[in-house]
Design an enzyme around this catalytic site. Sequence first.
Site, PDB file in Angstrom:
ATOM      1  N   CYS A   1       2.247 -20.006 -15.735  1.00 46.65           N
ATOM      2  CA  CYS A   1       3.035 -18.762 -15.711  1.00 46.65           C
ATOM      3  C   CYS A   1       4.509 -19.105 -15.595  1.00 46.65           C
ATOM      4  O   CYS A   1       5.371 -18.353 -16.035  1.00 46.65           O
ATOM      5  CB  CYS A   1       2.596 -17.900 -14.538  1.00 46.65           C
ATOM      6  SG  CYS A   1       2.561 -18.772 -12.985  1.00 46.65           S
TER       7      CYS A   1
HETATM    8  P1  NAD Z   1      -5.923 -12.346 -18.649  1.00 42.42           P
HETATM    9  O1  NAD Z   1      -5.138 -11.215 -18.084  1.00 42.42           O
HETATM   10  O2  NAD Z   1      -6.566 -12.158 -19.955  1.00 42.42           O
HETATM   11  O3  NAD Z   1      -7.103 -12.781 -17.625  1.00 42.42           O
HETATM   12  C1  NAD Z   1      -6.879 -13.049 -16.268  1.00 42.42           C
HETATM   13  C2  NAD Z   1      -8.129 -12.683 -15.464  1.00 42.42           C
HETATM   14  O4  NAD Z   1      -8.379 -11.288 -15.610  1.00 42.42           O
HETATM   15  C3  NAD Z   1      -9.397 -13.380 -15.932  1.00 42.42           C
HETATM   16  O5  NAD Z   1     -10.237 -13.601 -14.828  1.00 42.42           O
HETATM   17  C4  NAD Z   1     -10.032 -12.350 -16.861  1.00 42.42           C
HETATM   18  O6  NAD Z   1     -11.424 -12.494 -17.001  1.00 42.42           O
HETATM   19  C5  NAD Z   1      -9.673 -11.070 -16.163  1.00 42.42           C
HETATM   20  N1  NAD Z   1      -9.560  -9.915 -17.061  1.00 42.42           N
HETATM   21  C6  NAD Z   1      -9.294  -9.904 -18.390  1.00 42.42           C
HETATM   22  N2  NAD Z   1      -9.269  -8.642 -18.843  1.00 42.42           N
HETATM   23  C7  NAD Z   1      -9.513  -7.847 -17.783  1.00 42.42           C
HETATM   24  C8  NAD Z   1      -9.609  -6.441 -17.608  1.00 42.42           C
HETATM   25  N3  NAD Z   1      -9.461  -5.594 -18.610  1.00 42.42           N
HETATM   26  N4  NAD Z   1      -9.854  -5.969 -16.364  1.00 42.42           N
HETATM   27  C9  NAD Z   1     -10.007  -6.805 -15.331  1.00 42.42           C
HETATM   28  N5  NAD Z   1      -9.928  -8.140 -15.430  1.00 42.42           N
HETATM   29  C10 NAD Z   1      -9.686  -8.656 -16.642  1.00 42.42           C
HETATM   30  O7  NAD Z   1      -4.954 -13.587 -18.623  1.00 42.42           O
HETATM   31  P2  NAD Z   1      -5.087 -14.978 -19.424  1.00 42.42           P
HETATM   32  O8  NAD Z   1      -4.386 -14.818 -20.707  1.00 42.42           O
HETATM   33  O9  NAD Z   1      -6.448 -15.466 -19.368  1.00 42.42           O
HETATM   34  O10 NAD Z   1      -4.222 -15.894 -18.441  1.00 42.42           O
HETATM   35  C11 NAD Z   1      -2.933 -16.281 -18.674  1.00 42.42           C
HETATM   36  C12 NAD Z   1      -1.914 -15.275 -18.158  1.00 42.42           C
HETATM   37  O11 NAD Z   1      -1.885 -15.295 -16.725  1.00 42.42           O
HETATM   38  C13 NAD Z   1      -0.521 -15.635 -18.608  1.00 42.42           C
HETATM   39  O12 NAD Z   1       0.171 -14.463 -18.947  1.00 42.42           O
HETATM   40  C14 NAD Z   1       0.067 -16.300 -17.379  1.00 42.42           C
HETATM   41  O13 NAD Z   1       1.485 -16.289 -17.345  1.00 42.42           O
HETATM   42  C15 NAD Z   1      -0.537 -15.461 -16.290  1.00 42.42           C
HETATM   43  N6  NAD Z   1      -0.503 -16.137 -14.987  1.00 42.42           N
HETATM   44  C16 NAD Z   1       0.348 -15.672 -14.018  1.00 42.42           C
HETATM   45  C17 NAD Z   1       0.450 -16.331 -12.808  1.00 42.42           C
HETATM   46  C18 NAD Z   1       1.391 -15.844 -11.738  1.00 42.42           C
HETATM   47  O14 NAD Z   1       1.234 -16.249 -10.590  1.00 42.42           O
HETATM   48  N7  NAD Z   1       2.376 -14.997 -12.034  1.00 42.42           N
HETATM   49  C19 NAD Z   1      -0.320 -17.480 -12.567  1.00 42.42           C
HETATM   50  C20 NAD Z   1      -1.194 -17.913 -13.560  1.00 42.42           C
HETATM   51  C21 NAD Z   1      -1.277 -17.243 -14.772  1.00 42.42           C
END
Ligand code: NAD
Length: 518
Positions: A289
């Site tokens: 992130c």
């Molecule tokens: P994502 O939002 O698709 O998924 C993240 C989590 O949410 C997963 O467990 C997924 O299964 C779940 N999820 C997906 N859709 C959902 C829904 N509709 N309802 C509830 N849960 C749902 O994210 P990703 O693309 O897999 O991960 C990368 C993203 O996470 C990037 O944007 C990254 O910058 C961000 N991130 C942020 C931080 C932070 O601390 N700010 C840390 C790590 C990653």
Amino acid sequence: MDQRTVSSVIAGRPVAGAPGGRIRSTNPARLDEVVADVALGDAALLVTAARAARDAQRAWADVPAPVRGRAITHIGRLVEDNKQALAALVTREIGKPYPEALGEVQEIIDTCDFFLGEGRRLYGQTVPSEMPDKQLFTFRNPVGAVAVITAGNFPVAVPSWYIVPALLCGNTVVWKPAEYSAAVADAFHELFCRGGGLPPGVFNVVYADGPTTFAGLEQALDAGLIDKVGFTGSSEVGARIGELAGRHLQSACLELGGKNPMVVTASADIDLAVEGALFGGFGTAGQRCTSLGTVICHESVHDEFLTRFAEATAAAAVGDPFADVLYGPMLDIRFAERFERFLAWIGPQHKVMGSSGIGRITAANPRARFVGDPEAGIFCHPTIVDGVRPGDEIFDRETFGPLVGVTTYRTLDQAVELANAPGYGLSSSIYTSDATEAFRFRRGVSAGMVSVNNSTSGAEAHLPFGGNGKSGNGSRQSGQWVLDQFTRWQALNWDYSGRLQKAQMDVAELTPDRDFRL
Ligand code: NAD
């Protein structure tokens, strides 16, 4: 290599069956190696887990905070004793280079080290009353049952930022990790439950896909079973989670995406800036992130910086995450496919540098200094895109993957404007030897975190972590700041005067002489 069979665990018992179907979590550096066979749950299972957490919460809150702190002590020690094994599993399942994976596990240990002492603090205040024979107090109460949903790029560090303080404060937890890091999540859950001696129901884990998670969370919130939601993931999903929590009069803890700027000023140490850009932009294949999004270079040093950055990138080793490499594979095939779509945003106005090709590294699209067999896994070329400007999607949006944009500025005000333009606000960095520039940048930039002469990545367990704008709703994790996410202040007033004393009305007044002059 051993293969884990992973299923949800609710109230201390593994869930039989797979109402949400089965998936295989594979090693992204060797796709033919299955790391875990994962049984997914459905929405109803998430509700069952929320009910188990709800049922266990009162008794857990009754365990004295110092005793809960001892549980955190034991968890930290057990994680420390299993550090190499857990880090190796992280490397196998999501392809994070092993030294970084060790750092990731260390972050759990550091978080435990911080919060074990909090069990003996968790201070409230004694506050003077405006009336005699009356005393005021504040107490931190646990929020209740907490749902934690996390991404898989930091599959153990980020969950520990939620789960350690949540448990310490007397909350119970339902954790929904990313599906593609299920083996790591299973190991983490086991270490926590065994190490902490946690009673059944205190820490539950449910494996489910995104839409199922949303449906289950909505049902659990509607049923009044969840009191707090912690979500780390994309800005798009985070916005929906925030909306859902808001409908239930809750404020979720939202830790979302980033488009993190790095300003290279005319007075910057260029070697240091290049080193920071390389680690910040391409470490973890740009899938943090806090990954560097855009380098905003003073026009007087742009050419020199770009040349050296492109040379360093071209020379970097990429490949087998157990070898000495800058970065390994993409976390999972879905991220490689999405990254290909981001690459389509490169236009004729851009200049591309950094590797011998772009997109997937294959035998037909090779990269010099690749370590291992690129065709065995999902590896992508590092890509530098010079000439990005606001209005370009590459400039405006997070491009989760090994891609760094470069642009120029003339005045520091312009640099700050460019840094803020995409509307995220997670991490930022400035390279300068001028203290005035550093402090002016700090004041102007919208990011929750600012580095001076350091890359955009690299959190410490006791400093507030979090973002603004599209990166989050202002919630902060880590250190004492996260306590406000997992406790609610309760105010107590105790009148021992034996009569009804009314605030504001029965307050003594001393008479000042307002006409007095020297
Ligand atoms: P994502 O939002 O698709 O998924 C993240 C989590 O949410 C997963 O467990 C997924 O299964 C779940 N999820 C997906 N859709 C959902 C829904 N509709 N309802 C509830 N849960 C749902 O994210 P990703 O693309 O897999 O991960 C990368 C993203 O996470 C990037 O944007 C990254 O910058 C961000 N991130 C942020 C931080 C932070 O601390 N700010 C840390 C790590 C990653």
